[in-house]
Motif scaffolding. Structure first.
Motif, PDB file in Angstrom:
ATOM      1  N   LYS A  72      -0.508 -19.448  39.102  1.00 30.78           N
ATOM      2  CA  LYS A  72       0.179 -19.229  37.830  1.00 30.78           C
ATOM      3  C   LYS A  72      -0.799 -19.401  36.664  1.00 30.78           C
ATOM      4  O   LYS A  72      -1.727 -20.217  36.740  1.00 30.78           O
ATOM      5  N   PRO A  73      -0.619 -18.658  35.589  1.00 28.78           N
ATOM      6  CA  PRO A  73      -1.552 -18.716  34.457  1.00 28.78           C
ATOM      7  C   PRO A  73      -1.746 -20.112  33.875  1.00 28.78           C
ATOM      8  O   PRO A  73      -2.853 -20.457  33.456  1.00 28.78           O
ATOM      9  N   TRP A  74      -0.694 -20.931  33.846  1.00 28.00           N
ATOM     10  CA  TRP A  74      -0.838 -22.260  33.248  1.00 28.00           C
ATOM     11  C   TRP A  74      -1.799 -23.134  34.047  1.00 28.00           C
ATOM     12  O   TRP A  74      -2.448 -24.034  33.480  1.00 28.00           O
ATOM     13  N   VAL A  75      -1.917 -22.886  35.345  1.00 28.21           N
ATOM     14  CA  VAL A  75      -2.840 -23.669  36.182  1.00 28.21           C
ATOM     15  C   VAL A  75      -4.277 -23.393  35.752  1.00 28.21           C
ATOM     16  O   VAL A  75      -5.079 -24.312  35.576  1.00 28.21           O
ATOM     17  N   ALA A  76      -4.596 -22.129  35.567  1.00 31.19           N
ATOM     18  CA  ALA A  76      -5.944 -21.763  35.120  1.00 31.19           C
ATOM     19  C   ALA A  76      -6.241 -22.352  33.744  1.00 31.19           C
ATOM     20  O   ALA A  76      -7.360 -22.811  33.475  1.00 31.19           O
ATOM     21  N   LYS A  77      -5.241 -22.360  32.870  1.00 31.36           N
ATOM     22  CA  LYS A  77      -5.428 -22.938  31.528  1.00 31.36           C
ATOM     23  C   LYS A  77      -5.687 -24.443  31.609  1.00 31.36           C
ATOM     24  O   LYS A  77      -6.532 -24.984  30.880  1.00 31.36           O
ATOM     25  N   LEU A  78      -4.959 -25.127  32.478  1.00 32.60           N
ATOM     26  CA  LEU A  78      -5.130 -26.580  32.640  1.00 32.60           C
ATOM     27  C   LEU A  78      -6.521 -26.906  33.147  1.00 32.60           C
ATOM     28  O   LEU A  78      -7.211 -27.789  32.611  1.00 32.60           O
ATOM     29  N   VAL A  79      -6.962 -26.198  34.174  1.00 32.63           N
ATOM     30  CA  VAL A  79      -8.282 -26.448  34.748  1.00 32.63           C
ATOM     31  C   VAL A  79      -9.380 -26.119  33.736  1.00 32.63           C
ATOM     32  O   VAL A  79     -10.355 -26.870  33.584  1.00 32.63           O
ATOM     33  N   LYS A  80      -9.204 -25.021  33.031  1.00 32.93           N
ATOM     34  CA  LYS A  80     -10.189 -24.620  32.033  1.00 32.93           C
ATOM     35  C   LYS A  80     -10.332 -25.691  30.948  1.00 32.93           C
ATOM     36  O   LYS A  80     -11.447 -26.030  30.534  1.00 32.93           O
ATOM     37  N   ALA A  81      -9.217 -26.222  30.476  1.00 28.87           N
ATOM     38  CA  ALA A  81      -9.249 -27.246  29.435  1.00 28.87           C
ATOM     39  C   ALA A  81      -9.896 -28.516  29.951  1.00 28.87           C
ATOM     40  O   ALA A  81     -10.702 -29.159  29.259  1.00 28.87           O
ATOM     41  N   TYR A  82      -9.557 -28.903  31.178  1.00 25.38           N
ATOM     42  CA  TYR A  82     -10.124 -30.125  31.762  1.00 25.38           C
ATOM     43  C   TYR A  82     -11.628 -29.984  31.960  1.00 25.38           C
ATOM     44  O   TYR A  82     -12.397 -30.918  31.692  1.00 25.38           O
ATOM     45  N   ASN A  83     -12.053 -28.842  32.417  1.00 25.91           N
ATOM     46  CA  ASN A  83     -13.469 -28.616  32.725  1.00 25.91           C
ATOM     47  C   ASN A  83     -14.273 -28.124  31.512  1.00 25.91           C
ATOM     48  O   ASN A  83     -15.332 -27.530  31.668  1.00 25.91           O
ATOM     49  N   SER A  84     -13.780 -28.390  30.339  1.00 25.35           N
ATOM     50  CA  SER A  84     -14.442 -27.945  29.118  1.00 25.35           C
ATOM     51  C   SER A  84     -15.598 -28.864  28.738  1.00 25.35           C
ATOM     52  O   SER A  84     -15.628 -30.040  29.121  1.00 25.35           O
ATOM     53  N   PRO A  85     -16.555 -28.380  27.971  1.00 31.83           N
ATOM     54  CA  PRO A  85     -17.668 -29.214  27.508  1.00 31.83           C
ATOM     55  C   PRO A  85     -17.200 -30.408  26.687  1.00 31.83           C
ATOM     56  O   PRO A  85     -17.794 -31.488  26.755  1.00 31.83           O
ATOM     57  N   GLU A  86     -16.121 -30.218  25.920  1.00 28.88           N
ATOM     58  CA  GLU A  86     -15.608 -31.317  25.093  1.00 28.88           C
ATOM     59  C   GLU A  86     -15.112 -32.483  25.947  1.00 28.88           C
ATOM     60  O   GLU A  86     -15.353 -33.647  25.630  1.00 28.88           O
ATOM     61  N   VAL A  87     -14.427 -32.165  27.036  1.00 27.01           N
ATOM     62  CA  VAL A  87     -13.915 -33.224  27.911  1.00 27.01           C
ATOM     63  C   VAL A  87     -15.057 -33.897  28.662  1.00 27.01           C
ATOM     64  O   VAL A  87     -15.072 -35.118  28.831  1.00 27.01           O
ATOM     65  N   LYS A  88     -16.031 -33.127  29.096  1.00 28.55           N
ATOM     66  CA  LYS A  88     -17.196 -33.722  29.763  1.00 28.55           C
ATOM     67  C   LYS A  88     -17.897 -34.716  28.829  1.00 28.55           C
ATOM     68  O   LYS A  88     -18.257 -35.823  29.249  1.00 28.55           O
ATOM     69  N   GLU A  89     -18.069 -34.329  27.587  1.00 25.11           N
ATOM     70  CA  GLU A  89     -18.720 -35.201  26.611  1.00 25.11           C
ATOM     71  C   GLU A  89     -17.894 -36.465  26.383  1.00 25.11           C
ATOM     72  O   GLU A  89     -18.435 -37.573  26.266  1.00 25.11           O
ATOM     73  N   PHE A  90     -16.567 -36.313  26.339  1.00 26.18           N
ATOM     74  CA  PHE A  90     -15.683 -37.471  26.179  1.00 26.18           C
ATOM     75  C   PHE A  90     -15.860 -38.448  27.332  1.00 26.18           C
ATOM     76  O   PHE A  90     -15.969 -39.665  27.120  1.00 26.18           O
TER      77      PHE A  90
END
Length: 263
Positions: A232-250
């Motif tokens: 489902k599209p929301w799954v890809a959005k969730l993973v994309k947000a989690y695996n973002s550079p901003e979250v890695k930096e956090f």
């Protein structure tokens, strides 16, 4: 007057678009254990919101209920477990769950208020370990790697105390709920504590552990969903947000190597 009407029309159109955009946001419920998992998901939330995904964070205090809640439809996803634990839950409990993305690694540590190194462990020392599947075996493998015990056939993640074939110091293995392990430190010689529960208890995994898995531990945590939802599209959005550079930096800034990004 014409200009006023034109401006009013533009503002009305913009308001309509904003309402439409807000209405298009999709809400999902994501289960996490309290502590770092919840803190990281709070950092994920505003990034996902930019992509039209509204995350409601549901906190739990154990490792059992989040998968039950996901399988039962009370959650849309969860983020609290490593892949071997999920595999074990799927096999043993029949949950139709799959992982869709990696999150972080929590190198498990051994802590003590009584000794400063594993070399100081006296004969008959009490060693507290998690009683949940895979994490208990994970600690036994760590104890074996430190030369304290030997496991039958070299051991694996499903190892339990009954699989110990050599125990020269006659260590007493005490199995406890993972969330209770920080509280056990007054009553046992050492306790192996999952990083999320250590941090929640105010224990510094980097400074306070007398032994610890390597930062490249293979036990990467994952985002899990029901198998029927994985595309489902929301799954890809969730993973994309989690695996973002901003979250890695956090993660790197907030936890300073106590928690390691796995993406």
């Amino acid at each position: 007057m014409l200009r006023f009407r034109s401006l009013a029309s533009l503002l009305a159109g913009a308001a309509t678009m904003a309402i439409a955009f807000g209405a298009s946001a999709e809400t999902i419920k994501v289960g996490v254990t309290a502590g770092p998992h919840a803190q990281i998901l709070e950092a994920v939330k505003p990034i996902a919101a930019k992509d039209g995904l509204d995350i409601q964070i549901i906190e739990f205090t154990d490792y059992v209920i989040p998968n039950q809640a996901l399988a039962g439809g009370d959650l849309d996803a969860n983020s609290f477990q490593h892949q071997p634990y999920l595999d074990n839950q799927v096999k043993d409990r029949g949950f139709d769950l799959v992982s869709v993305g990696k999150t972080v690694v929590y190198p498990i540590g051994i802590y003590s208020k009584k000794v400063k190194s594993l070399d100081e462990l006296p004969s008959g020392a009490k060693v507290a370990i998690p009683n949940d599947p895979t994490n208990g075996g994970r600690v036994l493998l760590l104890l074996q790697a430190k030369g304290l015990i030997k496991l039958k056939d070299g051991g694996n993640l499903k190892a339990s105390p009954i699989d110990i074939v050599e125990n020269p110091k006659k260590l007493e293995i005490v199995e406890l709920d993972a969330a209770q392990l920080p509280r056990s430190l007054d009553d046992v010689t050492v306790a192996a504590i999952n990083t999320n529960f250590a941090l929640e208890a105010g224990i510094d995994p980097v400074k306070d552990a007398i032994a610890r898995e390597a930062a490249d531990s293979p036990y990467a945590n994952v985002i899990a969903v029901r198998k029927a939802d994985k595309d489902k599209p929301w799954v890809a959005k969730l993973v994309k947000a989690y695996n973002s550079p901003e979250v890695k930096e956090f993660i790197l800034t907030k936890f300073k190597n106590a928690v390691v990004p796995a993406f």
